[in-house]
Design a protein around this motif. Structure first.
Motif, PDB file in Angstrom:
ATOM      1  N   ASP A 169       1.958   2.635  -4.069  1.00 48.91           N
ATOM      2  CA  ASP A 169       3.239   2.759  -3.371  1.00 48.91           C
ATOM      3  C   ASP A 169       3.057   3.032  -1.873  1.00 48.91           C
ATOM      4  OD1 ASP A 169       2.214   5.257  -3.616  1.00 48.91           O
ATOM      5  OD2 ASP A 169       3.942   6.141  -4.622  1.00 48.91           O
ATOM      6  N   LYS A 170       1.804   3.263  -1.450  1.00 51.43           N
ATOM      7  CA  LYS A 170       1.530   3.471  -0.032  1.00 51.43           C
ATOM      8  C   LYS A 170       1.228   2.160   0.692  1.00 51.43           C
ATOM      9  CE  LYS A 170      -0.183   8.184  -0.718  1.00 51.43           C
ATOM     10  NZ  LYS A 170      -1.323   9.116  -0.554  1.00 51.43           N
ATOM     11  N   ALA A 171       1.044   1.104  -0.058  1.00 48.73           N
ATOM     12  CA  ALA A 171       0.784  -0.199   0.568  1.00 48.73           C
ATOM     13  C   ALA A 171       2.070  -0.741   1.186  1.00 48.73           C
ATOM     14  CB  ALA A 171       0.240  -1.176  -0.466  1.00 48.73           C
ATOM     15  N   LYS A 172       1.917  -1.498   2.265  1.00 46.96           N
ATOM     16  CA  LYS A 172       3.070  -2.079   2.948  1.00 46.96           C
ATOM     17  C   LYS A 172       3.002  -3.600   2.855  1.00 46.96           C
ATOM     18  CE  LYS A 172       3.736   1.671   6.288  1.00 46.96           C
ATOM     19  NZ  LYS A 172       3.816   2.029   7.726  1.00 46.96           N
ATOM     20  N   GLU A 177       5.052  -6.760   4.505  1.00 47.62           N
ATOM     21  CA  GLU A 177       6.041  -7.232   5.467  1.00 47.62           C
ATOM     22  C   GLU A 177       6.129  -8.752   5.389  1.00 47.62           C
ATOM     23  OE1 GLU A 177       4.866  -3.675   8.624  1.00 47.62           O
ATOM     24  OE2 GLU A 177       4.811  -5.773   9.256  1.00 47.62           O
ATOM     25  N   GLU A 221      12.449  -6.918   3.606  1.00 45.54           N
ATOM     26  CA  GLU A 221      11.740  -5.774   3.043  1.00 45.54           C
ATOM     27  C   GLU A 221      11.498  -6.046   1.563  1.00 45.54           C
ATOM     28  OE1 GLU A 221      13.726  -2.126   3.664  1.00 45.54           O
ATOM     29  OE2 GLU A 221      13.746  -2.284   5.854  1.00 45.54           O
ATOM     30  N   TYR A 238       5.484  -6.983  -5.752  1.00 45.19           N
ATOM     31  CA  TYR A 238       6.480  -6.920  -4.695  1.00 45.19           C
ATOM     32  C   TYR A 238       7.392  -8.138  -4.868  1.00 45.19           C
ATOM     33  CZ  TYR A 238       3.530  -3.498  -2.253  1.00 45.19           C
ATOM     34  OH  TYR A 238       2.802  -2.403  -1.910  1.00 45.19           O
ATOM     35  N   TYR A 245      -0.097  -7.629   4.618  1.00 44.76           N
ATOM     36  CA  TYR A 245      -0.378  -6.606   3.615  1.00 44.76           C
ATOM     37  C   TYR A 245      -1.312  -5.573   4.215  1.00 44.76           C
ATOM     38  CZ  TYR A 245      -2.841  -4.585  -0.460  1.00 44.76           C
ATOM     39  OH  TYR A 245      -3.423  -3.743  -1.384  1.00 44.76           O
ATOM     40  N   SER A 246      -0.936  -4.314   4.106  1.00 49.07           N
ATOM     41  CA  SER A 246      -1.811  -3.264   4.628  1.00 49.07           C
ATOM     42  C   SER A 246      -1.814  -2.086   3.673  1.00 49.07           C
ATOM     43  CB  SER A 246      -1.349  -2.819   6.030  1.00 49.07           C
ATOM     44  OG  SER A 246      -0.001  -2.383   6.003  1.00 49.07           O
ATOM     45  N   GLN A 247      -3.004  -1.555   3.435  1.00 50.92           N
ATOM     46  CA  GLN A 247      -3.174  -0.387   2.581  1.00 50.92           C
ATOM     47  C   GLN A 247      -4.373   0.400   3.111  1.00 50.92           C
ATOM     48  OE1 GLN A 247      -2.537   0.438  -1.985  1.00 50.92           O
ATOM     49  NE2 GLN A 247      -4.321  -0.841  -1.739  1.00 50.92           N
ATOM     50  N   GLU A 285      -6.323  -4.531   5.825  1.00 51.13           N
ATOM     51  CA  GLU A 285      -5.172  -5.333   6.235  1.00 51.13           C
ATOM     52  C   GLU A 285      -5.469  -6.810   6.011  1.00 51.13           C
ATOM     53  OE1 GLU A 285      -2.707  -4.373   9.820  1.00 51.13           O
ATOM     54  OE2 GLU A 285      -3.476  -6.328  10.512  1.00 51.13           O
TER      55      GLU A 285
END
Length: 881
Positions: A733-736, A738, A752, A760, A778-780, A784
């Motif tokens: 859940d900390k991964a982003k 965009e 989002e 996702y 994607y970044s975690q 990245e």
């Protein structure tokens, strides 16, 4: 609207009879000289009285519907209905002629949008006058709009005239139920918009291609063309708006596939357009509609194949280099280095993972490496190649090696040349003689014996109420094998069952024997005396303590039989395995796969011949000649869904040497011999058949998917919307995530993405035809990845002339709420509706009129005209006074 009705209409006959009698009596009794005003007037009054009395007797009344019914016809005027506009007009006219009393009709035309074509109660106009966008069919929104048009305190009816196809696949039945709860009722008329037999049509139905290809590799695109007649067409392929190739194709009725090549000479991302047009040189028209004759797609041409090579020996690297010296491969070596990449983010940057003569359980982070390797292969489509010794045969209790072995297409056996003892404990009680259990047990025992080699000794014990030694401990030479099988097949069923007796005798015979490995297998239906059960499980425990592993084969009556608790307890206490079979075929499969894995010897040395067994496989296709012999290999057993391409032979027994299988989205191959040392020395000669085979291994294992990020794009188009689903197995859940989308008009939209523990997802608007560029970041933590995906929308479902329509969708839409007409004839009635009626009964009025007419009749018959005149004269004289 008003309606006159009668309670007893048959009583009108009385009035008819009385009228006949009246006229007969009048003409019979009245003489010529008596035919005067008095008598004629009286006749008329009598006739009127008879009619009124008859109407009273019949119960004449006037009914008037006070409640108004509003009916809106929803006419589908989308492109698929364009040839049926006149038919729609006819259906609406016929519907108007069959409306309930006190009704008003309006028309709503709909396609992609909707409009009121005819206001309630106004004169009809043709649906040809519509101004809606016909490029799609949106029943859902049009139905919502129409439902909002009704006035209060009226009966609300909607009639759908459509083929039932909604471009966006929206579920209408739920909306219909919701509208019914608001007392809005829906009926439907099916509109047959299927392609007519005399129409000629060709169109591109689909294009199948690889969205990624390697540079200088052959990449094909299949253009699927549908035609409803034998025809000709010109097929062109454009690359970045320039004509790349062209062909004239003769098309058969139905589906046709035209295969063309794409350009892979250089790296980059390229946009292609497949174009279909009529072959005009023969002056025939094969395509009435010019829609759906273009199809856009993009292809990314990648650089060298990226290979991760893991080995414990430097010689493996040297040999691999000598075989795969082509510039097409970008190899990263980890030789004698246990710090191999183990994160999924790291593994997904490679196309293929090659593991040569390596015990993966001894690598650093081995557990994570094997777990993420399984994901990389099964979900991300990576290819795995194992060469030589995988050490799985030594890892019976090693969970890492067990998990790694589950990925491979073959099973390896224990690598040990020490003596082993195999004991068969057969139930020969009377109960085993039922439903072929006895013969199934015998055949299973014989099948196991066939798999034992001369490194095994065999003991066969049979039990019923007592115990028999069927075959005493001896080496499994070919002669002894046949003797043991003969003795087993000659066994006869005997009375009673004592499993503990069979286990106890086995314990007494083998407990103190000095074998490297002692295995026992009990074959029984588990029907023992209740007093025997505790003793049986206790004895199984003692056997396990004596290093004798006791496994069980439960001969169930049917596949659905529940597990036998006693036999399962024996297997558990005996530190063995529990198996269930229910017929001879399931027993055969068990012996040939699971049990065989624990029996066959593994590492072989000598001079072994090799043969290609699957000549059409890509690995050996177009290679002529017989592969050279090899000097050593690891014996293995092919898993049920795997394929053996090359086999190696020891005497009359064959083993898979090079085997493959599809594993999820990926591909796994195993070579059961090392490419270094003396094992395959002759295969390394440049001009040998073996060298040609080895040099193909990397090529044929190139993955179908090229995924270099720790997530997988899934695009699911649904009408003018597209669901973007990103599968990210190791995301938290900390991964982003965009997402940026650039549409064909270069408009940019950002989204989002929601996260549901693994995926996702977001829905984007793709209502325009053309190329969409989807950029994902994607970044975690410190990791990245940036990925770009192209989505081309060129196929408009509304213009699909081959779309199949039937009334089933309409029945689903109206559900139980209304009627569906398949012939265009529909009468709307309001039976059961809450109608307000005004009723007037004529009897009181008619009786008063009858009394008045009777008085008039008396006056007419008794007074003469002169009397009436004289009466007025007298009144006149009196006034003068």
């Amino acid at each position: 609207m008003s309606n006159i009705s009668f309670d007893n209409p048959y009583l009108l006959i009385i009035g008819l009879v009385l009228l006949v009698l009246l006229f007969i009596s009048f003409f019979v009794s009245i003489k010529k000289e008596s035919f005067n005003f008095h008598n004629v007037g009286s006749l008329v009054l009598h006739a009127v009285i008879i009619v009124l009395v008859s109407l009273c007797l019949a119960g004449m009344k006037l009914e008037r519907v006070v409640t108004e019914t509003n009916v809106y016809v929803m006419a589908d005027v989308s492109y698929s209905s364009i040839d049926n506009y006149e038919k729609i007009d006819e259906y609406i006219e016929d519907l108007k002629d069959n409306l309930p009393r006190n009704s008003k009709l309006g028309v709503v035309a709909f396609g992609k949008d909707h409009e009121i074509l005819v206001e309630l109660g106004f004169d009809l106009v043709s649906v040809k006058n519509t101004k809606v966008d016909t490029s799609e069919t949106n029943i859902f929104d049009a139905l919502n709009f129409t439902a909002s048009l009704f006035n209060d305190n009226v009966i609300k009816r909607i009639v759908l005239i459509t083929d039932g196809y909604d471009t966006n696949n929206q579920v209408i039945s739920g909306l219909a139920d919701d509208l019914e709860s608001k007392e809005i009722f829906i009926d439907a008329i099916y509109l047959d918009n299927n392609l007519k037999p005399d129409d000629k049509e060709i169109q591109i139905s689909d294009v199948r291609f690889d969205d990624k290809a390697y540079v200088d590799s052959e990449s094909l695109v299949d253009i699927v063309i549908e035609s409803n007649t034998a025809s000709k067409a010109v097929v062109r392929l454009y690359k970045d708006d320039l004509l790349f190739s062209e062909t004239v194709e003769a098309l058969n009725e139905g589906m046709n596939t035209v295969t063309m090549k794409t350009d892979t000479e250089s790296e980059g991302s390229f946009t292609y357009k497949a174009e279909l047009s009529d072959y005009t040189e023969d002056n025939e028209v094969y395509d009435n509609s010019k829609y759906n004759n273009n199809y856009l797609f993009t292809q990314e041409v990648l650089g060298n194949v990226k290979v991760l090579f893991i080995s414990e020996e430097e010689t493996d690297k040297e040999e691999f280099d000598s075989i795969y010296d082509s510039f097409e491969y970008d190899v990263t070596y980890y030789v004698g280095n246990k710090d191999v990449p183990y994160l999924l983010e790291e593994l997904c940057t490679f196309d293929e993972i090659v593991i040569s003569n390596t015990d993966v359980s001894k690598l650093n982070n081995a557990d994570a490496f094997v777990s993420n390797l399984e994901i990389a292969v099964s979900e991300f489509g990576k290819s795995l190649v194992t060469l030589g010794n995988t050490y799985i045969q030594n890892g019976e209790d090693n969970e890492i090696l067990i998990e790694f072995g589950s990925i491979l297409p073959v099973k390896f056996d224990n690598n040990d040349n020490n003596r082993k003892l195999y004991t068969l404990i057969l139930d020969i009680s009377k109960s085993m003689n039922q439903i072929s259990h006895f013969i199934m047990a015998k055949e299973s025992a014989c099948a196991i014996i066939d798999m034992l080699d001369e490194n095994y000794d065999l003991l066969v014990v049979a039990f019923y109420a007592d115990v028999e030694i069927v075959f005493n401990i001896d080496k499994m030479t070919p002669t002894n094998k046949e003797l043991a099988k003969k003795e087993i097949m000659n066994l006869e069923a005997k009375q009673a069952t004592s499993i503990s007796a069979g286990l106890s005798r086995t314990l007494s015979l083998v407990e103190k024997l000095n074998y490297y490995k002692k295995e026992a297998i009990l074959i029984s239906d588990g029907r023992a005396y209740s007093l025997d059960e505790d003793k049986s499980t206790e004895t199984a425990t003692k056997l396990a303590e004596a290093n004798v592993h006791v496994s069980v084969i439960y001969t169930a009556n049917t596949e659905s039989d529940s597990e036998n608790s006693l036999l399962k307890a024996i297997a558990s206490n005996g530190n063995g395995n529990y198996y269930q079979v229910y017929d001879r075929e399931s027993a055969k499969n068990l012996i040939l796969t699971t049990i065989a894995d624990k029996i066959t010897e593994n590492h072989k040395y000598g001079d072994f011949s090799v043969s290609i067994v699957k000549t059409k496989d890509e690995l050996v296709d177009k290679i002529s000649g017989k592969p050279e012999n090899i000097s050593e290999f690891f014996t293995c057993i092919l898993k049920p869904t795997a394929s053996s391409i090359i086999d190696v032979y020891e005497k009359s027994t064959s083993y898979p040497l090079y085997s493959t299988w599809s594993y999820g989205n990926g591909f796994v191959s195993s070579l059961a011999s090392s490419i270094t040392g003396n094992a395959m020395q002759s295969w390394r000669n440049d001009d040998s058949v073996g060298h040609s085979i080895l040099s193909n291994v990397i090529d044929v294992n190139m993955p179908k998917l090229q995924v270099y990020s720790p997530f997988i794009f899934n695009l699911e188009q649904n009408g003018n919307k597209t669901d973007v689903i990103i599968n990210a197995p190791v995301a938290t859940d900390k991964a982003k995530m965009e997402l940026t989308v650039v549409d064909p008009n270069n408009n940019e939209a950002k989204y989002e993405m929601a996260f549901d523990s693994m995926n996702y997802f977001v829905t984007i608007d793709t209502s325009l035809n053309g190329k969409y560029v989807i950029n994902l970041k994607y970044s975690q933590g410190n990791i990245e990845f940036i990925e770009t995906k192209n989505l081309c929308i060129s196929y408009n479902k509304e213009y699909n002339e081959f779309q199949k329509y039937d009334p089933s969708n309409l029945y689903s839409m109206v559900n139980h709420n209304g009627k569906v007409s398949e012939d265009g004839k529909l009468s709307i009635n309001n039976d059961g509706m809450d109608l307000q009626l005004y009723t007037y009964e004529f009897m009181p009025l008619f009786m008063i009129i009858c009394v008045v007419l009777f008085i008039c009749d008396v006056i007419i018959r008794k007074l003469r005209w002169q009397d009436i005149v004289s009466l007025f004269k007298k009144n006149s004289k009196g006034m003068k006074r």
